[in-house]
Design a protein around this motif. Structure first.
Motif, PDB file in Angstrom:
ATOM      1  N   ASP A 204       0.868  -1.172   0.000  1.00 10.43           N
ATOM      2  CA  ASP A 204       0.000   0.000   0.000  1.00 10.43           C
ATOM      3  C   ASP A 204       0.905   1.221   0.000  1.00 10.43           C
ATOM      4  OD1 ASP A 204      -2.441   1.457   2.285  1.00 10.43           O
ATOM      5  OD2 ASP A 204      -2.016   1.815   0.171  1.00 10.43           O
ATOM      6  N   THR A 205       1.355   1.608  -1.173  1.00  7.21           N
ATOM      7  CA  THR A 205       2.300   2.707  -1.297  1.00  7.21           C
ATOM      8  C   THR A 205       1.854   3.643  -2.396  1.00  7.21           C
ATOM      9  OG1 THR A 205       3.593   1.318  -2.792  1.00  7.21           O
ATOM     10  CG2 THR A 205       4.300   1.394  -0.508  1.00  7.21           C
ATOM     11  N   SER A 206       2.504   4.785  -2.455  1.00  5.74           N
ATOM     12  CA  SER A 206       2.167   5.763  -3.484  1.00  5.74           C
ATOM     13  C   SER A 206       3.414   6.472  -3.952  1.00  5.74           C
ATOM     14  CB  SER A 206       1.167   6.782  -2.928  1.00  5.74           C
ATOM     15  OG  SER A 206       1.743   7.475  -1.837  1.00  5.74           O
ATOM     16  N   THR A 232       8.815  -2.174  -2.428  1.00  6.81           N
ATOM     17  CA  THR A 232       8.237  -3.361  -1.794  1.00  6.81           C
ATOM     18  C   THR A 232       9.317  -4.351  -1.397  1.00  6.81           C
ATOM     19  OG1 THR A 232       6.241  -3.100  -3.139  1.00  6.81           O
ATOM     20  CG2 THR A 232       6.575  -5.230  -2.091  1.00  6.81           C
ATOM     21  N   ASN A 235      11.545  -3.040   1.466  1.00  8.44           N
ATOM     22  CA  ASN A 235      10.861  -3.140   2.758  1.00  8.44           C
ATOM     23  C   ASN A 235      10.922  -4.555   3.315  1.00  8.44           C
ATOM     24  OD1 ASN A 235       9.919  -0.757   3.972  1.00  8.44           O
ATOM     25  ND2 ASN A 235       8.260  -0.563   2.480  1.00  8.44           N
ATOM     26  N   GLU A 273       7.620  -2.518   8.406  1.00 12.75           N
ATOM     27  CA  GLU A 273       8.342  -2.154   7.189  1.00 12.75           C
ATOM     28  C   GLU A 273       8.616  -0.654   7.228  1.00 12.75           C
ATOM     29  OE1 GLU A 273       6.069  -3.611   3.888  1.00 12.75           O
ATOM     30  OE2 GLU A 273       6.534  -5.707   4.346  1.00 12.75           O
ATOM     31  N   PRO A 274       9.889  -0.251   7.298  1.00 12.22           N
ATOM     32  CA  PRO A 274      10.249   1.128   7.641  1.00 12.22           C
ATOM     33  C   PRO A 274      10.088   2.179   6.555  1.00 12.22           C
ATOM     34  CG  PRO A 274      12.224  -0.161   7.249  1.00 12.22           C
ATOM     35  CD  PRO A 274      11.071  -1.114   7.165  1.00 12.22           C
ATOM     36  N   LEU A 275      10.041   1.792   5.283  1.00 11.08           N
ATOM     37  CA  LEU A 275      10.000   2.781   4.203  1.00 11.08           C
ATOM     38  C   LEU A 275       8.557   3.071   3.794  1.00 11.08           C
ATOM     39  CD1 LEU A 275      12.931   1.491   1.948  1.00 11.08           C
ATOM     40  CD2 LEU A 275      13.020   3.058   3.900  1.00 11.08           C
ATOM     41  N   ASP A 276       8.222   4.364   3.672  1.00  9.38           N
ATOM     42  CA  ASP A 276       6.859   4.766   3.324  1.00  9.38           C
ATOM     43  C   ASP A 276       6.721   5.217   1.878  1.00  9.38           C
ATOM     44  OD1 ASP A 276       5.865   4.372   5.960  1.00  9.38           O
ATOM     45  OD2 ASP A 276       6.735   6.297   6.554  1.00  9.38           O
ATOM     46  N   SER A 277       7.797   5.727   1.292  1.00  5.07           N
ATOM     47  CA  SER A 277       7.719   6.332  -0.024  1.00  5.07           C
ATOM     48  C   SER A 277       8.942   5.964  -0.863  1.00  5.07           C
ATOM     49  CB  SER A 277       7.638   7.862   0.113  1.00  5.07           C
ATOM     50  OG  SER A 277       7.909   8.513  -1.107  1.00  5.07           O
ATOM     51  N   ASP A 280      12.060   7.846  -0.002  1.00  8.42           N
ATOM     52  CA  ASP A 280      12.810   7.576   1.227  1.00  8.42           C
ATOM     53  C   ASP A 280      14.199   7.061   0.868  1.00  8.42           C
ATOM     54  OD1 ASP A 280      10.746   8.336   2.831  1.00  8.42           O
ATOM     55  OD2 ASP A 280      10.041   6.316   3.288  1.00  8.42           O
TER      56      ASP A 280
END
Length: 347
Positions: A204-206, A232, A235, A273-277, A280
């Motif tokens: 679930d990313t953007s 993905t 992460n 999972e530490p990365l959001d974008s 990052d």
């Protein structure tokens, strides 16, 4: 000479296994209800993507590189609290009774007690398991007597995964030893098409980006898609397994194993999972450890068909490269390789 070396290696391995079988812990012969130990794979993304149809039943035992693997287990109620499950290539061990190969950190305790949990460190993946219920099971197919057994679930993720394509098996071991109580069916760790990574892994990313230049729209679409796929996978490599006790084990109001097993400890596991974008950094705190770099380099090769040395990825992380930056380099490398391969084709 090579054939002699390989034959000698096989002979030493089988001899080691046979000697180990003769020194199995004596308590194994005294175990009650030994037939009640079992482990079973819980199907993952490949099975869900197949539509769970009978025709696709082989997908039940297939997992994607980096995907967390869940395992259901069962033991008698009085089992050793140091029982553990290890993950191995199917060819790593020559005996079904004892494990002689190292798990290389790919293991999880089934039902850790207070003493083991006292050793728990944040991010440690070996405590990602707990009891989910207590049931009565029939002792043997022809027996009418019932035995109380515990059922639980273990989670293999991040550092507890081998992060390598191949065929594997799980082994349930007794009380901190390498004596085997149960084995799983063989299962495969493989890859999927890179364009399907985000959908299959349920990410679930953007992507934040400016309006694309129409003349470069297809290129930008491909880069965005690749960036999300890389995010993905990164992460999965960076994920931290957060296992912690929940509530007061002695309280009857606790909903979970503690309320059903006489004051047992409730363990809850979250995979963070530490990365959001995609913007990052391609690291944690601008530091990419050697093990993580090797895993990512291998995953990039398997999923995207481009080889990146671990030193290159470490250097990129050190200088603040983002996931998007690395994805752009992967795309450029793929385009260069594609052009080269086409130019070498003769009419």
């Amino acid at each position: 000479m090579k054939d002699i070396f390989l034959e000698t290696k096989d002979l030493l391995s089988t001899t080691t296994a046979r000697l180990a079988e003769r020194t199995l812990p004596s308590e194994l012969t005294k175990l009650d209800h030994a037939g009640e130990y079992s482990i079973k794979l819980i199907s993952g993304a490949a099975w869900r993507a197949s539509g769970k149809g009978v025709a696709n039943k082989n997908a039940k035992n297939v997992y994607y590189l980096g995907e967390s693997i869940r395992v259901g287990w069962q033991t008698p109620a009085g089992h050793s609290r140091r029982d553990w499950i290890g993950m191995y290539p199917v060819t790593a061990n020559f005996s079904n009774q004892i494990t002689t190969a190292s798990s290389k950190g790919c293991f999880v305790y089934t039902h850790p007690d207070e003493n083991l949990l006292a050793e728990m460190v944040v991010g440690d993946s070996i405590f990602a398991s707990s009891v989910t219920g207590v049931v009565k099971a029939r002792e043997g197919k022809k027996s009418s007597s019932l035995v109380e057994v515990l059922q639980g679930e273990a989670l293999f993720s991040s550092s507890a995964l081998p992060f390598k394509v191949g065929t594997y098996e799980l082994r349930l071991h007794h009380g901190g030893t390498h004596a085997v109580l149960a084995q799983s069916k063989p299962f495969e760790i493989t890859t999927c098409d890179s364009a399907s990574i985000v959908r299959l892994f349920g990410a679930d990313t953007s992507v934040d980006s400016a309006a694309p230049d129409p003349s470069k729209e297809s290129e930008l679409d491909e880069l965005e898609q690749l960036s999300l796929a890389l995010l993905t996978i990164a992460n999965k490599a960076f994920a931290v397994t957060d296992s912690h006790t929940v509530g007061d084990p002695s309280s009857p109001s606790v909903d979970g194993p503690a309320s059903r097993t006489g004051g047992d400890v409730v363990v809850q596991t979250d995979v963070v999972e530490p990365l959001d974008s995609v913007h990052d950094p391609f690291s944690l705190s601008e530091v990419l450890e050697e093990k993580q770099a090797r895993r990512l380099g291998y995953a990039i090769k398997e999923y995207f068909g481009v080889e990146f040395a671990s030193d290159v990825l470490i250097h990129a992380a050190k200088h603040g490269a983002t996931v998007h930056d690395v994805a752009k380099r992967i795309l450029e490398a793929r385009q260069a390789l594609s052009a080269y391969s086409l130019s070498t084709i003769k009419p």
